[in-house]
Design a protein around this motif. Structure first.
Motif, PDB file in Angstrom:
ATOM      1  N   SER A 290      -0.680   0.103  50.812  1.00  0.00           N
ATOM      2  CA  SER A 290       0.060   0.108  49.557  1.00  0.00           C
ATOM      3  C   SER A 290       0.018  -1.285  48.948  1.00  0.00           C
ATOM      4  CB  SER A 290       1.514   0.541  49.807  1.00  0.00           C
ATOM      5  OG  SER A 290       2.326   0.296  48.680  1.00  0.00           O
ATOM      6  N   VAL A 291       0.100  -1.349  47.617  1.00  0.00           N
ATOM      7  CA  VAL A 291       0.191  -2.646  46.947  1.00  0.00           C
ATOM      8  C   VAL A 291       1.624  -2.946  46.532  1.00  0.00           C
ATOM      9  CG1 VAL A 291      -2.176  -2.549  46.139  1.00  0.00           C
ATOM     10  CG2 VAL A 291      -0.356  -1.660  44.674  1.00  0.00           C
ATOM     11  N   GLY A 292       2.563  -2.023  46.824  1.00  0.00           N
ATOM     12  CA  GLY A 292       3.972  -2.237  46.520  1.00  0.00           C
ATOM     13  C   GLY A 292       4.452  -1.323  45.415  1.00  0.00           C
ATOM     14  N   ASP A 293       5.666  -0.814  45.573  1.00  0.00           N
ATOM     15  CA  ASP A 293       6.217   0.122  44.594  1.00  0.00           C
ATOM     16  C   ASP A 293       6.518  -0.531  43.253  1.00  0.00           C
ATOM     17  OD1 ASP A 293       6.089   2.156  46.431  1.00  0.00           O
ATOM     18  OD2 ASP A 293       8.156   1.884  47.133  1.00  0.00           O
ATOM     19  N   ASP A 294       6.555  -1.863  43.214  1.00  0.00           N
ATOM     20  CA  ASP A 294       6.846  -2.568  41.965  1.00  0.00           C
ATOM     21  C   ASP A 294       5.610  -3.283  41.422  1.00  0.00           C
ATOM     22  OD1 ASP A 294       8.381  -3.581  39.842  1.00  0.00           O
ATOM     23  OD2 ASP A 294       8.814  -5.429  40.934  1.00  0.00           O
ATOM     24  N   ALA A 296       1.484  -3.058  40.029  1.00  0.00           N
ATOM     25  CA  ALA A 296       0.280  -2.362  39.583  1.00  0.00           C
ATOM     26  C   ALA A 296      -0.839  -3.388  39.497  1.00  0.00           C
ATOM     27  CB  ALA A 296       0.496  -1.682  38.240  1.00  0.00           C
ATOM     28  N   GLY A 316       4.682   1.982  39.989  1.00  0.00           N
ATOM     29  CA  GLY A 316       3.952   0.991  40.768  1.00  0.00           C
ATOM     30  C   GLY A 316       3.007   1.641  41.757  1.00  0.00           C
ATOM     31  N   ASN A 317       2.464   0.818  42.642  1.00  0.00           N
ATOM     32  CA  ASN A 317       1.500   1.267  43.649  1.00  0.00           C
ATOM     33  C   ASN A 317       0.314   1.975  42.999  1.00  0.00           C
ATOM     34  OD1 ASN A 317       0.679   1.249  46.317  1.00  0.00           O
ATOM     35  ND2 ASN A 317       1.608   3.225  46.789  1.00  0.00           N
ATOM     36  N   ARG A 318      -0.125   1.447  41.852  1.00  0.00           N
ATOM     37  CA  ARG A 318      -1.232   2.010  41.088  1.00  0.00           C
ATOM     38  C   ARG A 318      -2.332   0.963  40.906  1.00  0.00           C
ATOM     39  NH1 ARG A 318       2.088   5.771  41.300  1.00  0.00           N
ATOM     40  NH2 ARG A 318       2.340   7.472  39.774  1.00  0.00           N
ATOM     41  N   ASP A 341      -3.633   6.407  42.102  1.00  0.00           N
ATOM     42  CA  ASP A 341      -2.366   6.351  42.829  1.00  0.00           C
ATOM     43  C   ASP A 341      -2.664   6.047  44.295  1.00  0.00           C
ATOM     44  OD1 ASP A 341       0.081   6.759  44.062  1.00  0.00           O
ATOM     45  OD2 ASP A 341       0.585   8.514  42.861  1.00  0.00           O
ATOM     46  N   MET A 342      -2.205   4.882  44.783  1.00  0.00           N
ATOM     47  CA  MET A 342      -2.452   4.510  46.177  1.00  0.00           C
ATOM     48  C   MET A 342      -1.726   5.425  47.154  1.00  0.00           C
ATOM     49  SD  MET A 342      -4.481   1.833  46.629  1.00  0.00           S
ATOM     50  CE  MET A 342      -3.923   1.108  48.186  1.00  0.00           C
ATOM     51  N   ALA A 343      -0.640   6.059  46.720  1.00  0.00           N
ATOM     52  CA  ALA A 343       0.155   6.881  47.629  1.00  0.00           C
ATOM     53  C   ALA A 343      -0.561   8.156  48.024  1.00  0.00           C
ATOM     54  CB  ALA A 343       1.514   7.214  46.995  1.00  0.00           C
TER      55      ALA A 343
END
Length: 353
Positions: A290-294, A296, A316-318, A341-343
């Motif tokens: 993940s790159v983080g929920d906050d 991009a 985020g996480n895009r 979307d990384m998720a």
């Protein structure tokens, strides 16, 4: 890609055509000389876009042709502040062979290992913090090399204020991207190997020091050169981007993949994100889930960056990307951008109005 400022001055040609937001949203520059303010899907033309070459951070890069009085040059323009930076053309290069020693001024095509002269151009420009040093990745879209010049504030009006300096020893490599990080210029090749070159000033010449780019991470590719060139022409496109996020050097690997959907085969884009682990014994890439929920990440051939997006009420996480060059030709020629979307590993593409 280019990151805008929120309030262009009244004298800016963009002040009447660019939407102004309370916070600086990124404005994505397209290869055809237009832009769109993210996340809008309406593209707008660059004012006075003749000679548009690319973008670097807050600057648009233009090529200016020479005349009988001198060489052409590259002009970097911040369309919102009016700031300009003038960089030399590649008509003369100083090839450094040892510290303090250089070959005479010459055309880049005089290097017999270089790509054919007419196809060799600046493929990316990055400025170090403070703006004194400018690094460029030059090449023909396949082979590349690092060139440096020293930008002195106040030299914008002089065509001879600086010259590109390049190591005469370094090889031409399959470089994908370059970035400034921790006082050095880093470059990544098409296999993921990482190279680093120190920056500084040569006390004898006042020009930037250039040295052999040292390999930091070695990713082997055992294919013979002839087979490797054939594979590059036939295989789906792949690209690696460098950026700095949260004080860390990161690499984003983007690759086109052919996938079966039951009714046939379609081409999609997959991403992997890695963080540079500067271990003294064994430097390496660490894969990130993940790159983080906050956060991009925006990637493009000319500029890549990370942005905290919660204040814009954006997810985020895009990874947001432009479908330029080989990706646009190979995948979806009518699409100009996309998001991943990384998720869940899913992507979506968009067409600009």
């Amino acid at each position: 890609m280019v990151l805008t400022t929120p309030n262009p001055p009244p004298s800016s040609p963009w002040s009447s055509s660019s939407p102004v937001s309370p916070l600086p949203l990124p404005c994505l520059a397209l290869p055809d000389g237009s832009f769109f303010p993210f996340p809008s899907t309406t593209s707008l033309p660059f004012p006075n876009a003749a000679g548009y070459h690319g973008s670097s951070s807050d600057y648009l890069i233009f090529t200016v042709s020479g005349d009988v009085s001198g060489d052409g040059y590259y002009l970097l323009v911040n369309p919102f502040t009016g700031d300009t930076v003038r960089l030399p053309s590649l008509s003369r290069i100083r090839f450094v062979v040892n510290s303090g020693m250089a070959l005479p001024w010459r055309n880049i095509a005089d290097d017999q290992r270089a790509p054919y002269g007419e196809t060799t151009t600046v493929r990316k420009v990055v400025m170090c913090p403070g703006g004194e040093f400018v690094a460029a990745m030059v090449g023909d879209g396949k082979l590349g090399k690092i060139a440096m010049c020293r930008h002195r504030h106040g030299d914008e009006g002089s065509s001879s204020s600086s010259r590109w300096v390049m190591s005469g020893h370094d090889a031409w490599r399959w470089f994908d991207d370059i970035a400034f990080y921790d006082g050095k210029v880093y470059a990544v090749d098409d296999a993921g190997s990482l190279f680093a070159m120190d920056t500084g000033v040569d006390n004898l010449t006042g020009e930037p020091e250039v040295a052999w780019a040292k390999i930091v991470i070695k990713v082997s590719d055992d294919s013979p050169p002839a087979r490797r060139r054939w594979r590059k022409e036939k295989a789906p496109p792949s690209m690696r981007y460098l950026l700095v996020s949260g004080g860390k050097l990161m690499m984003v690997h983007r690759a086109a993949k052919a996938m079966s959907d039951g009714g046939g085969t379609k081409t999609t884009t997959k991403f992997e994100v890695f963080k540079f682990k500067a271990d003294l014994v064994s430097p390496r890439w660490l894969k990130m889930a993940s790159v983080g929920d906050d956060v991009a990440i925006f990637v493009g051939r000319w500029f890549s960056f990370a942005l905290r997006v919660s204040k814009y009420k954006l997810p985020g996480n895009r990874i947001h990307f432009l479908d330029d060059d080989a990706f646009r030709r190979h995948c979806c020629p009518d699409d100009k951008f996309g998001s991943y979307d990384m998720a869940d590993g899913k992507g979506a593409r968009g067409h600009l109005a």
